[in-house]
Each structure stands twice: as structure tokens, then as C-alpha cells.
Scaffold this active site. Structure first.
Site, PDB file in Angstrom:
ATOM      1  N   HIS A 131      11.315   6.661   6.303  1.00 24.35           N
ATOM      2  CA  HIS A 131      12.374   6.803   5.308  1.00 24.35           C
ATOM      3  C   HIS A 131      11.933   6.363   3.917  1.00 24.35           C
ATOM      4  O   HIS A 131      12.653   6.559   2.943  1.00 24.35           O
ATOM      5  CB  HIS A 131      13.611   5.996   5.743  1.00 24.35           C
ATOM      6  CG  HIS A 131      14.848   6.316   4.992  1.00 24.35           C
ATOM      7  ND1 HIS A 131      15.478   5.405   4.148  1.00 24.35           N
ATOM      8  CD2 HIS A 131      15.584   7.452   4.919  1.00 24.35           C
ATOM      9  CE1 HIS A 131      16.547   5.967   3.623  1.00 24.35           C
ATOM     10  NE2 HIS A 131      16.634   7.203   4.061  1.00 24.35           N
TER      11      HIS A 131
ATOM     12  N   LYS B 197      10.056   6.186   0.293  1.00 22.10           N
ATOM     13  CA  LYS B 197       9.657   7.164  -0.723  1.00 22.10           C
ATOM     14  C   LYS B 197       8.615   6.499  -1.609  1.00 22.10           C
ATOM     15  O   LYS B 197       8.952   5.672  -2.470  1.00 22.10           O
ATOM     16  CB  LYS B 197      10.842   7.621  -1.570  1.00 22.10           C
ATOM     17  CG  LYS B 197      11.893   8.432  -0.801  1.00 22.10           C
ATOM     18  CD  LYS B 197      12.916   7.561  -0.134  1.00 22.10           C
ATOM     19  CE  LYS B 197      13.958   8.386   0.622  1.00 22.10           C
ATOM     20  NZ  LYS B 197      14.861   7.548   1.416  1.00 22.10           N
TER      21      LYS B 197
ATOM     22  N   ASP C  63      -4.190   7.504  -7.921  1.00 22.61           N
ATOM     23  CA  ASP C  63      -5.477   6.883  -8.262  1.00 22.61           C
ATOM     24  C   ASP C  63      -5.522   5.392  -7.936  1.00 22.61           C
ATOM     25  O   ASP C  63      -6.311   4.644  -8.544  1.00 22.61           O
ATOM     26  CB  ASP C  63      -5.807   7.090  -9.745  1.00 22.61           C
ATOM     27  CG  ASP C  63      -6.169   8.530 -10.063  1.00 22.61           C
ATOM     28  OD1 ASP C  63      -6.448   9.296  -9.111  1.00 22.61           O
ATOM     29  OD2 ASP C  63      -6.157   8.896 -11.251  1.00 22.61           O
TER      30      ASP C  63
ATOM     31  N   HIS D 122      23.399   7.685  -3.534  1.00 23.35           N
ATOM     32  CA  HIS D 122      22.252   7.567  -2.636  1.00 23.35           C
ATOM     33  C   HIS D 122      21.418   6.331  -2.954  1.00 23.35           C
ATOM     34  O   HIS D 122      20.368   6.105  -2.352  1.00 23.35           O
ATOM     35  CB  HIS D 122      21.381   8.833  -2.734  1.00 23.35           C
ATOM     36  CG  HIS D 122      20.397   8.972  -1.629  1.00 23.35           C
ATOM     37  ND1 HIS D 122      19.056   8.696  -1.776  1.00 23.35           N
ATOM     38  CD2 HIS D 122      20.555   9.346  -0.331  1.00 23.35           C
ATOM     39  CE1 HIS D 122      18.429   8.904  -0.632  1.00 23.35           C
ATOM     40  NE2 HIS D 122      19.313   9.303   0.258  1.00 23.35           N
TER      41      HIS D 122
ATOM     42  N   LYS E 117      19.899   2.529  -3.312  1.00 22.38           N
ATOM     43  CA  LYS E 117      19.680   1.353  -2.467  1.00 22.38           C
ATOM     44  C   LYS E 117      19.118   0.265  -3.375  1.00 22.38           C
ATOM     45  O   LYS E 117      17.923  -0.048  -3.364  1.00 22.38           O
ATOM     46  CB  LYS E 117      18.690   1.644  -1.339  1.00 22.38           C
ATOM     47  CG  LYS E 117      19.054   2.871  -0.466  1.00 22.38           C
ATOM     48  CD  LYS E 117      18.305   4.070  -0.903  1.00 22.38           C
ATOM     49  CE  LYS E 117      18.379   5.230   0.068  1.00 22.38           C
ATOM     50  NZ  LYS E 117      19.701   5.632   0.476  1.00 22.38           N
TER      51      LYS E 117
ATOM     52  N   ASP F  93      22.400 -12.403 -10.269  1.00 24.88           N
ATOM     53  CA  ASP F  93      22.314 -13.329 -11.409  1.00 24.88           C
ATOM     54  C   ASP F  93      21.482 -12.767 -12.557  1.00 24.88           C
ATOM     55  O   ASP F  93      20.642 -13.467 -13.144  1.00 24.88           O
ATOM     56  CB  ASP F  93      21.742 -14.679 -10.966  1.00 24.88           C
ATOM     57  CG  ASP F  93      22.699 -15.451 -10.065  1.00 24.88           C
ATOM     58  OD1 ASP F  93      23.890 -15.096 -10.026  1.00 24.88           O
ATOM     59  OD2 ASP F  93      22.258 -16.410  -9.404  1.00 24.88           O
TER      60      ASP F  93
END
Length: 409
Positions: free
Chosen positions: A115, A117, A122, A314, A316, A321
Site C-alpha cells: 500500500h 507510495k 538516483d 484520501h 493519511k 502541537d
């Protein structure tokens, strides 16, 4: 790998909101690649802006850049035939992580997904976040969207890039080894594992020589099913447990386990302002209904729940603080639900930097104020019986599914 994030101060980290901001930066980096591109994504959809990423991968491979692409067997499945042929002809090496067999997701072993991404160019630049290769205004299941999907990613340089590159290289060669074993090519499988080990050693040595000159304190937090099973959850628990003033979380699939719920409740009860920006649109039965049973105790404790309305949320991400002297923020692929926290390979970048945390906070607060609907505790308590039954059914099915995988939540 240590169970706590390995922070260093040598990073430069930039925040991107949506594919509209991310894809041009991603394509620019790939077009400038000199040696190699490592790319992992759950969904690779070539519709609209997604095609620009596919084209950049092909261009890089055609000029001799080693280009590795891994997509998930559920999120993407098999690449569209024209694109598979085009990428292969260009020299892109691509793999499908855990492709579904005849029984598909009926086998619990198939619930463990890729899941995260990630893209490393390089060995020097990392892109990490929640954004799939998917046009902001397109959804594979719902078609054209009226407003862009709400999501985030980061571009980072510094020592955490080597950690990401190492993890991706290890996965690539392990997949190659598994493929060779299944074809009874044991010598090739052993060579693939040796290559992975050598690559890891080389990357660690190279990483010691690289310095970005930046001063941002950051760390990469990976979740897998071996040594890093609970790292992302523990990172959230530490941040929420040390919060003094404010916690803001934006999460697409929010079904926190007992420990995370307790941490949020305790934070609210000690006077910390806790705000959640969650999915307001119906996308999937489990995602929508299984989340609702956990809202009640949070609302009773004073936690603010805002549901994002214009499009699909979508993201996450989280900020703790941001306005204080110990800011904390995270951007990544991990939802706060059982699939992400217990089963899937995930990757989050954690940043302890005032400017970064305040930038992310401002974007989240703006979304809550202008695109969110605050949930009224009385309206939640009085929701129709049918909806409450569906909520409990979904929550029960989720717990049953976890029991089948040998997990408690």
C-alpha cells in the site's frame, strides 16, 4: 531496524497537496534521473494526469536509466495491455506484488498488500505520501469527480532517502527470488538474494557520503509483516501521548484500535484540542460503516469530528502541537485502520519542523472550516436504526476478518 524512528537533521522536506502539485515535481525528477528510478504504488491508473507519470518512466528507461516499477495486485492488478507493452518496450522492469489467484481475496493470505507510495530517484530524492498514480478528478469506481481528491505527499532529500531505497531494493529482489523459486531456478533465486544483500550494503555506504545541507529533522517509518509490524502505530501513540495543545488528524479509513482510541480519549480529557478530518462520502461499505461505532466515545470526550464533503478524502496525515515549541507532523500511506496498521506494507515520513508542521496544519484547518461538516453528537446518537445496524454489522465483520488472519485489534 529500530522500533523508534531514526531521526536525522540533514533533510529538506517539501509538502505537496494532490496530484496536481505532486505529478509535475515527480515527472521533473524522473526526467532528470541519471542512474535509476525505484517506484512503488498501490494504484497506477493511466487516465488523465496519471499518463504523464507513465510517460516519464518510459522516457527514463529509453535513455538507459534503470527503472523498477512495482504495483499492487489488488490496487492495480495487471497493467493495461497497451501500457504494459509500451513500458516493456521502453525497458521499464515492472512487477505485480501478490497478484490475485483464482480465489482472489477469499484467502486471508492475500489480504497483505503493498500500500506504500514511494519513488526514489538516483538514490538522492524521495517522494512519499498517500497519493496514488491517479488523476485528482478521476476515480476508477466513480468516474469523474466534481472536486479534486484531498491527499498529500512529500519530496525529501537527506539520509532517509537511503532507507527508502534500501527497503524498495530488498522487496524487488525478494520478489525476483520468489519468482525464480516458483520456476525451480534455485541458483537464480540465491543470486537474487545475494544481490539484494550487496545492494543494501552499497546503499548504506553511499548514504554515509551524502548530505543535503538542509536542517530539517525527519525520519522514515516503514511497516511490514516481519520486524516492523507496529512501528507506525507506535509512532502515532508517542506523538498523541506527548501532545500538549492540539492534535489534528486527517485520515481516509479511520477505524483505530483500542490503543489509539485510548490515546485520543486521554488527550482530549487532559485538555488537548483533538480534531479529526475524516471521509464524509460513501466509498465502500466497510470503510464507511465500520468507522461509525468508534465515533461515539470520541464525541463524548470532546473530540471534534469533521467530515470532508466536496470529494473523496484520501489523506493519511497528522499534526501535533504545530503552534508550540515541539511540532510533529506525518505524511504517508498508512490509514488508521486494521488493513494499514496490521497487514499492509506502508511508509510514512515524520517531520519535526515548525514551518512544515504549520503549513500542513493551515491546509487541514482550511479544509475543516471550508470543506468539512462538523458532526453533531446529538445527531450522531440519533441516527436511524438501520444505519446503526449496518455500522455494527460492518464493525463485527471487520473484527471477524482480523481474527481469521490471527490479529487482535
Amino acid at each position: 531496524m529500530s522500533p523508534t524512528p531514526e531521526f536525522a537533521h540533514d533533510h529538506d522536506v517539501r509538502l505537496y497537496q494532490g496530484a496536481q502539485e505532486l505529478f509535475p515535481a515527480l515527472v521533473e525528477a524522473m526526467d532528470a534521473a541519471l542512474s535509476d528510478i525505484q517506484f512503488e504504488t498501490y494504484i497506477f491508473d493511466f487516465t488523465g494526469a496519471g499518463s504523464s507519470v507513465g510517460e516519464a518512466l518510459a522516457r527514463a528507461a529509453q535513455r538507459g536509466v534503470r527503472t523498477h516499477l512495482v504495483v499492487d495486485g489488488v490496487g492495480t492488478g495487471r497493467l493495461p495491455a497497451p501500457w504494459a507493452a509500451r513500458l516493456t518496450a521502453a525497458g521499464v522492469q515492472w512487477r505485480v506484488y501478490s497478484p490475485l489467484g483464482r480465489l482472489g481475496l477469499l484467502l486471508p493470505s492475500r489480504w497483505r498488500r503493498l500500500h506504500r507510495k514511494l519513488c526514489v530517484v538516483d538514490g538522492r530524492v524521495l517522494f512519499c505520501g498517500g497519493i496514488n498514480v491517479l488523476d485528482d478528478f478521476h476515480d476508477p469506481n466513480h468516474g469523474t469527480l466534481d472536486a479534486p481528491r484531498f491527499d498529500f505527499a512529500v519530496r525529501a532529500t537527506g539520509s532517509l532517502v537511503v532507507q527508502a531505497s534500501d527497503a524498495m531494493e530488498q522487496l524487488w529482489w525478494r520478489m525476483q527470488a520468489v519468482r525464480d523459486v516458483r520456476k525451480r531456478r534455485l541458483p537464480e533465486a540465491l543470486q537474487a538474494l545475494r544481490t539484494a544483500s550487496a545492494q543494501r550494503h552499497a546503499e548504506q555506504q553511499i548514504g554515509q557520503l551524502r548530505g543535503s545541507g538542509a536542517q530539517v529533522r525527519a525520519a522514515l517509518v516503514l511497516r511490514d509483516n516481519v520486524r516492523n509490524r507496529a512501528r507506525i502505530e507506535k509512532t502515532y501513540l508517542r506523538a498523541i501521548g506527548s501532545a500538549r495543545h492540539e492534535v489534528i488528524i486527517a485520515n481516509a479509513y479511520f477505524v483505530p484500535g483500542r490503543k489509539l482510541r485510548k490515546a485520543l480519549l486521554m488527550a482530549a480529557r487532559r485538555g488537548v484540542r483533538v480534531r479529526l478530518l475524516l471521509q464524509g462520502r460513501y466509498e465502500y461499505f466497510m470503510q464507511y460503516h465500520a468507522a461509525r461505532p468508534v465515533y461515539g466515545p470520541l464525541l463524548e470526550a470532546g473530540v471534534e469530528i469533521h467530515e470532508y464533503a466536496p470529494s473523496f478524502l484520501h489523506a493519511k496525515v497528522a499534526v501535533v502541537d504545530a503552534m508550540g515549541d515541539r511540532p510533529w507532523a506525518t505524511v504517508g500511506s498508512s490509514n488508521l485502520d486494521p488493513l494499514s496498521l496490521l497487514l499492509a506494507r506502508e511508509a510514512n515520513v515524520v517531520v519535526e519542523d515548525t514551518a512544515f508542521a504549520r503549513d500542513l496544519r493551515q491546509r487541514l484547518v482550511h479544509a475543516m472550516q471550508h470543506a468539512g461538516r462538523r458532526m453533531d453528537p446529538a445527531r450522531y446518537a440519533g441516527r436511524p436504526l438501520r444505519q446503526r445496524v449496518l455500522d455494527r454489522l460492518a464493525f463485527g465483520l471487520m473484527r471477524l476478518a482480523l481474527w481469521l488472519t490471527g490479529n487482535r485489534y
